[in-house]
Scaffold this motif. Structure first.
Motif, mmCIF file in Angstrom:
data_model
loop_
_atom_site.group_PDB
_atom_site.id
_atom_site.type_symbol
_atom_site.label_atom_id
_atom_site.label_comp_id
_atom_site.label_asym_id
_atom_site.label_seq_id
_atom_site.Cartn_x
_atom_site.Cartn_y
_atom_site.Cartn_z
ATOM 1 N N VAL A 25 0.835 -1.191 0.000
ATOM 2 C CA VAL A 25 0.000 0.000 0.000
ATOM 3 C C VAL A 25 0.875 1.248 0.000
ATOM 4 N N GLN A 26 1.936 1.222 0.831
ATOM 5 C CA GLN A 26 2.870 2.349 0.879
ATOM 6 C C GLN A 26 3.489 2.603 -0.493
ATOM 7 N N VAL A 30 -1.474 12.837 -2.275
ATOM 8 C CA VAL A 30 -0.927 11.493 -2.071
ATOM 9 C C VAL A 30 0.401 11.543 -1.341
ATOM 10 N N PHE A 31 1.261 12.485 -1.702
ATOM 11 C CA PHE A 31 2.600 12.541 -1.105
ATOM 12 C C PHE A 31 2.580 12.990 0.351
ATOM 13 N N CYS A 32 1.660 13.881 0.729
ATOM 14 C CA CYS A 32 1.637 14.301 2.134
ATOM 15 C C CYS A 32 1.261 13.126 3.034
ATOM 16 N N VAL A 33 0.386 12.261 2.523
ATOM 17 C CA VAL A 33 0.003 11.069 3.281
ATOM 18 C C VAL A 33 1.130 10.047 3.309
ATOM 19 N N VAL A 56 -3.295 12.336 9.040
ATOM 20 C CA VAL A 56 -2.596 11.049 9.123
ATOM 21 C C VAL A 56 -2.010 10.848 10.512
ATOM 22 N N ALA A 57 -1.340 11.869 11.025
ATOM 23 C CA ALA A 57 -0.731 11.765 12.343
ATOM 24 C C ALA A 57 -1.789 11.536 13.420
ATOM 25 N N PRO A 63 -5.912 1.813 5.110
ATOM 26 C CA PRO A 63 -5.877 2.287 3.717
ATOM 27 C C PRO A 63 -7.039 3.217 3.375
ATOM 28 N N ILE A 64 -8.215 2.957 3.945
ATOM 29 C CA ILE A 64 -9.385 3.788 3.645
ATOM 30 C C ILE A 64 -9.237 5.176 4.262
ATOM 31 N N THR A 65 -8.839 5.234 5.535
ATOM 32 C CA THR A 65 -8.686 6.541 6.173
ATOM 33 C C THR A 65 -7.496 7.304 5.590
#
Length: 214
Positions: A10-11, A107-110, A170-171, A181-183
């Protein structure tokens, strides 16, 4: 220590989606600037990989994954080829640049925050590194293309704020043990939507009062 447990696959998928989106934005800007095929490829690579390389160096993930996983390096080249042979009419290119840049930002910030958390960084540091992952490549892109980075341009719509919102969510989810993955996808979507709304409605960060008189 707070960790962000996600499947490594996923990462990697998150990383590659962000890489492709940012590479498209870099390549499209190169087309708008009338760069040749080498310039298109270079701008695609640095836009896609610049923020992630910075993040990896800070957290000690060396050598950076951009230089150890061939897919990370070749994905921007694929985007560059796509743009070189097929791109919108010149009048529409800027709109596409901003759209793909917003996707890459989200996408990148996550992905950046998750990787920082998994390397033992404090949640606040992970937020900063997630935002740096998201905005670093775009800043390098703009400098190489001879433009003021959107992060610093006084007339630019908010750029860092959406990345900070996505990274912050995310934090928070990781601290609460609710990161899935959903959150994670929701956090990325939040950043993308805020950035697109800022572009649509002209949201800007406030300026210091009286700064022009100094």
């Amino acid at each position: 220590m707070v960790t962000a447990i996600l499947n490594p696959l996923v990462q990697e998928v998150l990383d590659l989606i962000g890489i492709f989106a940012f590479a498209l934005s870099g390549a499209l800007l190169a087309v708008r600037k009338r760069f040749d095929v080498v310039g298109i490829a270079v701008l695609a690579e640095v836009t896609a990989l610049g923020g992630g390389v910075f993040r990896d160096l800070v957290i000690g993930a060396v050598p950076p994954v951009a230089f150890t996983d061939l897919s990370y390096f070749t994905t921007p080249l694929v985007a560059a080829v796509v743009v070189f042979f097929w791109h919108p009419r010149l009048a529409r290119i800027r709109r596409f640049v901003l759209f793909f840049d917003a996707i890459g930002l989200g996408v990148f910030c996550v992905a950046g925050s998750i990787k920082a958390l998994n390397f033992g960084m404090h949640p606040l540091a992970a937020i900063a590194l997630g935002a740096a992952t998201a905005i670093g490549g775009g800043a390098i892109r703009d400098v190489l293309a001879g433009e003021i980075p959107a992060l610093l341009h006084p007339e630019s719509e908010i750029y860092a704020v959406p990345a900070l919102l996505g990274s912050g969510l995310v934090a928070l989810l990781a601290v609460l043990g609710a990161l899935t993955p959903i959150t994670s996808a929701f956090a990325a979507l939040l950043a993308v939507v805020v950035r697109l709304l800022a572009l649509r409605y002209g949201w800007r960060a406030p300026l210091a009062r009286g700064g022009s008189s100094l």
